[in-house]
Write a protein that holds these residues in place. Sequence first.
Motif, PDB file in Angstrom:
ATOM      1  N   ASP A 139     -33.010 -15.577  -6.610  1.00 44.70           N
ATOM      2  CA  ASP A 139     -32.230 -16.434  -5.714  1.00 44.70           C
ATOM      3  C   ASP A 139     -30.812 -16.706  -6.218  1.00 44.70           C
ATOM      4  O   ASP A 139     -29.903 -16.925  -5.407  1.00 44.70           O
ATOM      5  N   ILE A 140     -30.614 -16.720  -7.533  1.00 48.40           N
ATOM      6  CA  ILE A 140     -29.315 -17.115  -8.075  1.00 48.40           C
ATOM      7  C   ILE A 140     -28.547 -15.902  -8.621  1.00 48.40           C
ATOM      8  O   ILE A 140     -27.423 -15.644  -8.205  1.00 48.40           O
ATOM      9  N   ARG A 141     -29.140 -15.158  -9.501  1.00 45.41           N
ATOM     10  CA  ARG A 141     -28.417 -14.046 -10.131  1.00 45.41           C
ATOM     11  C   ARG A 141     -28.428 -12.782  -9.270  1.00 45.41           C
ATOM     12  O   ARG A 141     -27.544 -11.941  -9.371  1.00 45.41           O
ATOM     13  N   GLY A 142     -29.451 -12.637  -8.443  1.00 42.82           N
ATOM     14  CA  GLY A 142     -29.538 -11.446  -7.595  1.00 42.82           C
ATOM     15  C   GLY A 142     -29.948 -10.197  -8.353  1.00 42.82           C
ATOM     16  O   GLY A 142     -29.642  -9.075  -7.928  1.00 42.82           O
ATOM     17  N   ASP A 143     -30.651 -10.360  -9.476  1.00 40.15           N
ATOM     18  CA  ASP A 143     -31.150  -9.217 -10.238  1.00 40.15           C
ATOM     19  C   ASP A 143     -32.530  -8.852  -9.684  1.00 40.15           C
ATOM     20  O   ASP A 143     -33.564  -9.232 -10.236  1.00 40.15           O
ATOM     21  N   ILE A 144     -32.526  -8.116  -8.570  1.00 40.76           N
ATOM     22  CA  ILE A 144     -33.768  -7.835  -7.865  1.00 40.76           C
ATOM     23  C   ILE A 144     -34.696  -6.944  -8.686  1.00 40.76           C
ATOM     24  O   ILE A 144     -35.928  -7.126  -8.675  1.00 40.76           O
ATOM     25  N   GLU A 145     -34.137  -5.991  -9.402  1.00 36.12           N
ATOM     26  CA  GLU A 145     -35.004  -5.089 -10.173  1.00 36.12           C
ATOM     27  C   GLU A 145     -35.753  -5.836 -11.271  1.00 36.12           C
ATOM     28  O   GLU A 145     -36.949  -5.628 -11.469  1.00 36.12           O
ATOM     29  N   MET A 146     -35.048  -6.712 -11.985  1.00 34.38           N
ATOM     30  CA  MET A 146     -35.725  -7.490 -13.026  1.00 34.38           C
ATOM     31  C   MET A 146     -36.726  -8.462 -12.411  1.00 34.38           C
ATOM     32  O   MET A 146     -37.827  -8.666 -12.932  1.00 34.38           O
ATOM     33  N   GLY A 147     -36.352  -9.048 -11.271  1.00 33.86           N
ATOM     34  CA  GLY A 147     -37.278  -9.917 -10.568  1.00 33.86           C
ATOM     35  C   GLY A 147     -38.501  -9.158 -10.085  1.00 33.86           C
ATOM     36  O   GLY A 147     -39.625  -9.679 -10.105  1.00 33.86           O
ATOM     37  N   MET A 148     -38.289  -7.918  -9.676  1.00 39.31           N
ATOM     38  CA  MET A 148     -39.395  -7.076  -9.225  1.00 39.31           C
ATOM     39  C   MET A 148     -40.351  -6.765 -10.375  1.00 39.31           C
ATOM     40  O   MET A 148     -41.576  -6.765 -10.209  1.00 39.31           O
ATOM     41  N   ARG A 149     -39.786  -6.525 -11.539  1.00 32.77           N
ATOM     42  CA  ARG A 149     -40.634  -6.285 -12.717  1.00 32.77           C
ATOM     43  C   ARG A 149     -41.485  -7.508 -13.027  1.00 32.77           C
ATOM     44  O   ARG A 149     -42.681  -7.397 -13.323  1.00 32.77           O
ATOM     45  N   LEU A 150     -40.872  -8.690 -12.954  1.00 35.03           N
ATOM     46  CA  LEU A 150     -41.604  -9.912 -13.262  1.00 35.03           C
ATOM     47  C   LEU A 150     -42.693 -10.169 -12.228  1.00 35.03           C
ATOM     48  O   LEU A 150     -43.846 -10.456 -12.584  1.00 35.03           O
ATOM     49  N   ALA A 151     -42.359 -10.054 -10.958  1.00 32.10           N
ATOM     50  CA  ALA A 151     -43.360 -10.291  -9.908  1.00 32.10           C
ATOM     51  C   ALA A 151     -44.485  -9.270  -9.982  1.00 32.10           C
ATOM     52  O   ALA A 151     -45.659  -9.607  -9.799  1.00 32.10           O
ATOM     53  N   GLY A 152     -44.132  -7.997 -10.258  1.00 34.61           N
ATOM     54  CA  GLY A 152     -45.163  -6.971 -10.385  1.00 34.61           C
ATOM     55  C   GLY A 152     -46.094  -7.247 -11.549  1.00 34.61           C
ATOM     56  O   GLY A 152     -47.317  -7.058 -11.445  1.00 34.61           O
ATOM     57  N   ALA A 153     -45.542  -7.716 -12.666  1.00 33.01           N
ATOM     58  CA  ALA A 153     -46.365  -8.022 -13.840  1.00 33.01           C
ATOM     59  C   ALA A 153     -47.275  -9.212 -13.599  1.00 33.01           C
ATOM     60  O   ALA A 153     -48.354  -9.311 -14.194  1.00 33.01           O
ATOM     61  N   LEU A 154     -46.860 -10.130 -12.723  1.00 33.33           N
ATOM     62  CA  LEU A 154     -47.667 -11.319 -12.428  1.00 33.33           C
ATOM     63  C   LEU A 154     -48.678 -11.076 -11.314  1.00 33.33           C
ATOM     64  O   LEU A 154     -49.497 -11.952 -11.018  1.00 33.33           O
ATOM     65  N   GLY A 155     -48.622  -9.905 -10.686  1.00 30.66           N
ATOM     66  CA  GLY A 155     -49.458  -9.644  -9.513  1.00 30.66           C
ATOM     67  C   GLY A 155     -50.938  -9.857  -9.741  1.00 30.66           C
ATOM     68  O   GLY A 155     -51.620 -10.509  -8.936  1.00 30.66           O
ATOM     69  N   TRP A 156     -51.467  -9.318 -10.831  1.00 28.30           N
ATOM     70  CA  TRP A 156     -52.910  -9.435 -11.079  1.00 28.30           C
ATOM     71  C   TRP A 156     -53.277 -10.859 -11.463  1.00 28.30           C
ATOM     72  O   TRP A 156     -54.349 -11.358 -11.127  1.00 28.30           O
TER      73      TRP A 156
END
Length: 223
Positions: free
Chosen positions: A144-161
């Motif tokens: 929402d703030i920095r706009g680093d979607i790729e890093m955010g995607m990595r974090l969300a993907g890692a939290l998926g399970w």
Amino acid sequence: HHTLFNAIDWSYALLNRDEQDLLARSSVFVDGWTLDAAQKIMGDHPPLVTANSLQALVGNNLVTQQNDNGEARFLLLETIREYAAERLSERGELDLIRQRHAEYFLALAEEADTHLRTVSQPVWLKRLNVERGNFHAALTWLVDIRGDIEMGMRLAGALGWFWNLRSYVSEGLGWLTIILQSGQGIPSGARVKALNAAGSLAWEQGDLVHARADALIGIHATG
């Protein structure tokens, strides 16, 4: 509120410079932190953050300490956290410390993800659950703030399970939907992992159409 800030300001003035730095930087944490997190996020060099320096803040009633299965966990009351965040912003360190915070919790999530399908799952589930507020803060900063979607995607993907196992379906799908829509052009393994996580959560929610669509897109992306 103003009176409380005055009281906190009085206690803050009694701290030495390193202790003031430590309190200001601690405002990036949500629902607490460990000594390891403090040393890696808040310290420019290891001596700044020690058990003794944190105890100084505890002794001045600015930080509280709890014991979590033998490990010390430190917390700020919300009013003190607001005050400390103002000091951090005044110092011009907000972006730096929030970025370190996001990097630390990304590393934790990715490490935990490798253990969540092993016999050590209960230990890692508990560890991730206690840091849920920090993961939310890291995602907010990245997406929402920095706009680093790729890093955010990595974090969300890692939290998926983790989200799946703890039935945090709406929370996980909310983040993953925003991130996948914003990062459609990211050609990376992170996108495939995020798609798989979104498909799994959609399945848990009974949304078989989106579960199948995410799975097919993930398969196509790997090809």
